[in-house]
Design a protein around this motif. Sequence first.
Motif, PDB file in Angstrom:
ATOM      1  N   ASP A  74       0.800  -1.229   0.000  1.00  0.00           N
ATOM      2  CA  ASP A  74       0.000   0.000   0.000  1.00  0.00           C
ATOM      3  C   ASP A  74       0.835   1.283   0.000  1.00  0.00           C
ATOM      4  N   ASP A  75       2.091   1.197   0.420  1.00  0.00           N
ATOM      5  CA  ASP A  75       2.937   2.395   0.481  1.00  0.00           C
ATOM      6  C   ASP A  75       4.054   2.375  -0.561  1.00  0.00           C
ATOM      7  N   LEU A  76       4.843   1.308  -0.559  1.00  0.00           N
ATOM      8  CA  LEU A  76       6.034   1.281  -1.414  1.00  0.00           C
ATOM      9  C   LEU A  76       5.685   1.244  -2.904  1.00  0.00           C
ATOM     10  N   ILE A  77       4.825   0.327  -3.299  1.00  0.00           N
ATOM     11  CA  ILE A  77       4.520   0.196  -4.731  1.00  0.00           C
ATOM     12  C   ILE A  77       3.909   1.475  -5.296  1.00  0.00           C
ATOM     13  N   PRO A  78       2.906   2.068  -4.635  1.00  0.00           N
ATOM     14  CA  PRO A  78       2.394   3.353  -5.152  1.00  0.00           C
ATOM     15  C   PRO A  78       3.462   4.445  -5.172  1.00  0.00           C
ATOM     16  N   HIS A  79       4.351   4.446  -4.174  1.00  0.00           N
ATOM     17  CA  HIS A  79       5.427   5.449  -4.143  1.00  0.00           C
ATOM     18  C   HIS A  79       6.364   5.290  -5.330  1.00  0.00           C
ATOM     19  N   VAL A  80       6.759   4.045  -5.619  1.00  0.00           N
ATOM     20  CA  VAL A  80       7.663   3.791  -6.749  1.00  0.00           C
ATOM     21  C   VAL A  80       6.998   4.218  -8.057  1.00  0.00           C
ATOM     22  N   ASP A  81       5.717   3.873  -8.223  1.00  0.00           N
ATOM     23  CA  ASP A  81       5.018   4.232  -9.452  1.00  0.00           C
ATOM     24  C   ASP A  81       4.844   5.746  -9.597  1.00  0.00           C
ATOM     25  N   ALA A  82       4.705   6.433  -8.472  1.00  0.00           N
ATOM     26  CA  ALA A  82       4.530   7.887  -8.521  1.00  0.00           C
ATOM     27  C   ALA A  82       5.847   8.624  -8.722  1.00  0.00           C
ATOM     28  N   THR A  83       6.951   7.985  -8.358  1.00  0.00           N
ATOM     29  CA  THR A  83       8.250   8.646  -8.354  1.00  0.00           C
ATOM     30  C   THR A  83       9.065   8.361  -9.608  1.00  0.00           C
ATOM     31  N   PHE A  84       8.908   7.166 -10.169  1.00  0.00           N
ATOM     32  CA  PHE A  84       9.700   6.754 -11.324  1.00  0.00           C
ATOM     33  C   PHE A  84       8.793   6.458 -12.526  1.00  0.00           C
ATOM     34  N   ARG A  85       9.395   6.407 -13.704  1.00  0.00           N
ATOM     35  CA  ARG A  85       8.650   6.115 -14.924  1.00  0.00           C
ATOM     36  C   ARG A  85       8.480   4.601 -15.051  1.00  0.00           C
ATOM     37  N   THR A  86       7.513   4.086 -14.341  1.00  0.00           N
ATOM     38  CA  THR A  86       7.275   2.647 -14.337  1.00  0.00           C
ATOM     39  C   THR A  86       6.107   2.295 -15.254  1.00  0.00           C
ATOM     40  N   ILE A  87       6.022   1.012 -15.606  1.00  0.00           N
ATOM     41  CA  ILE A  87       4.816   0.477 -16.225  1.00  0.00           C
ATOM     42  C   ILE A  87       3.901   0.150 -15.051  1.00  0.00           C
ATOM     43  N   ALA A  88       3.057   1.083 -14.708  1.00  0.00           N
ATOM     44  CA  ALA A  88       2.310   1.024 -13.443  1.00  0.00           C
ATOM     45  C   ALA A  88       1.046   0.188 -13.577  1.00  0.00           C
ATOM     46  N   ARG A  89       1.226  -1.048 -13.962  1.00  0.00           N
ATOM     47  CA  ARG A  89       0.111  -1.981 -14.048  1.00  0.00           C
ATOM     48  C   ARG A  89       0.650  -3.385 -13.801  1.00  0.00           C
ATOM     49  N   ARG A  90      -0.265  -4.316 -13.696  1.00  0.00           N
ATOM     50  CA  ARG A  90       0.103  -5.667 -13.281  1.00  0.00           C
ATOM     51  C   ARG A  90       1.154  -6.296 -14.187  1.00  0.00           C
ATOM     52  N   ASN A  91       1.020  -6.163 -15.502  1.00  0.00           N
ATOM     53  CA  ASN A  91       1.974  -6.821 -16.379  1.00  0.00           C
ATOM     54  C   ASN A  91       3.290  -6.056 -16.500  1.00  0.00           C
ATOM     55  N   GLY A  92       3.504  -5.103 -15.597  1.00  0.00           N
ATOM     56  CA  GLY A  92       4.794  -4.424 -15.508  1.00  0.00           C
ATOM     57  C   GLY A  92       5.488  -4.679 -14.184  1.00  0.00           C
ATOM     58  N   ARG A  93       4.986  -5.650 -13.387  1.00  0.00           N
ATOM     59  CA  ARG A  93       5.587  -5.907 -12.070  1.00  0.00           C
ATOM     60  C   ARG A  93       5.808  -7.398 -11.844  1.00  0.00           C
ATOM     61  N   ILE A  94       6.939  -7.702 -11.203  1.00  0.00           N
ATOM     62  CA  ILE A  94       7.258  -9.065 -10.768  1.00  0.00           C
ATOM     63  C   ILE A  94       7.700  -8.984  -9.314  1.00  0.00           C
ATOM     64  N   VAL A  95       7.308  -9.966  -8.499  1.00  0.00           N
ATOM     65  CA  VAL A  95       7.805 -10.059  -7.131  1.00  0.00           C
ATOM     66  C   VAL A  95       8.614 -11.347  -7.009  1.00  0.00           C
ATOM     67  N   ASP A  96       9.824 -11.215  -6.507  1.00  0.00           N
ATOM     68  CA  ASP A  96      10.764 -12.331  -6.429  1.00  0.00           C
ATOM     69  C   ASP A  96      11.459 -12.260  -5.083  1.00  0.00           C
ATOM     70  N   GLY A  97      12.028 -13.363  -4.647  1.00  0.00           N
ATOM     71  CA  GLY A  97      12.760 -13.346  -3.390  1.00  0.00           C
ATOM     72  C   GLY A  97      13.294 -14.708  -3.032  1.00  0.00           C
ATOM     73  N   PHE A  98      14.168 -14.712  -2.035  1.00  0.00           N
ATOM     74  CA  PHE A  98      14.829 -15.950  -1.602  1.00  0.00           C
ATOM     75  C   PHE A  98      14.622 -16.160  -0.106  1.00  0.00           C
ATOM     76  N   SER A  99      14.378 -17.407   0.273  1.00  0.00           N
ATOM     77  CA  SER A  99      14.225 -17.806   1.671  1.00  0.00           C
ATOM     78  C   SER A  99      13.016 -17.092   2.281  1.00  0.00           C
ATOM     79  N   MET A 100      13.225 -16.284   3.306  1.00  0.00           N
ATOM     80  CA  MET A 100      12.125 -15.481   3.844  1.00  0.00           C
ATOM     81  C   MET A 100      11.494 -14.655   2.736  1.00  0.00           C
ATOM     82  N   GLY A 101      12.326 -14.164   1.820  1.00  0.00           N
ATOM     83  CA  GLY A 101      11.827 -13.382   0.695  1.00  0.00           C
ATOM     84  C   GLY A 101      11.059 -14.213  -0.310  1.00  0.00           C
TER      85      GLY A 101
END
Length: 267
Positions: A74-101
Amino acid sequence: AYANQPNRRFPVLYWLHGSGDPLGGILQATSFFSSAMGQGRIPPMLIVFPNGMNYSMWCNSRNGVVPMETVVLDDLIPHVDATFRTIARRNGRIVDGFSMGGAGAGRLGFRRPDLFAGISMLGAGPIQTDFLDEPPGSAIPPKQRLAIYEMVWGSDPLYYLSQNPRTIVTDRAEAVIAAQIRVRQGIGSLDTLLTMNQEFDALLTGLGVPHSLTVLPGLDHNAGAVLNTLGQANWDFYNSALAIPCRLAADIDCSGAVNGADLAAIL
């Protein structure tokens, strides 16, 4: 590319770190992704490294002191989309991580299939049904495990289960399938978390959620080794996730519905 192409928008990959050291793997991961972009294996993209603290488990803590899920979604993703030139929709985002991530990528991605085109769970844990069911060879001492259990889930087994990726994907399976999200698991054959990841693989299969599980021979619990050994398959996963089209032509933000947000995006 970001500096030289001022009218271009870029996809975003959110990389969620493992437990114990929020900053430890950033240098290695930065080099890894930067090299891939330079070689043309993946398109230029923004890589975001959220700070999930040492043991947040990428979860809202039971006592509300550490609302990590809310911070990211609710905070980080909207902030990134508002601050940088992102593809601000679902097919422009991936979530990845290791272990706890890796477990965090599963719980956040399955919770909000409207936000992500790809969910990558590498060496994921904890994803067992009982957090106190310590996997053989675990590096977490029993006393520390109890402390984490209290800090994150208030020592409440019902709250733990409610926040477990198993429960979330079971509840949200229909939405996950409808969104056509690319889902993958990757883990070393010597990783102590292998059994719980195989059980999660069986759960996804039973739910009918399309996904893949790659077990990498001879590897233990090591993020860099897993990413490097995946080789081209790693980049193929990212590229295929970012290539998922919106189901409806007028669904500008790829939310799955044509609504006022799409009109606002057009305007």
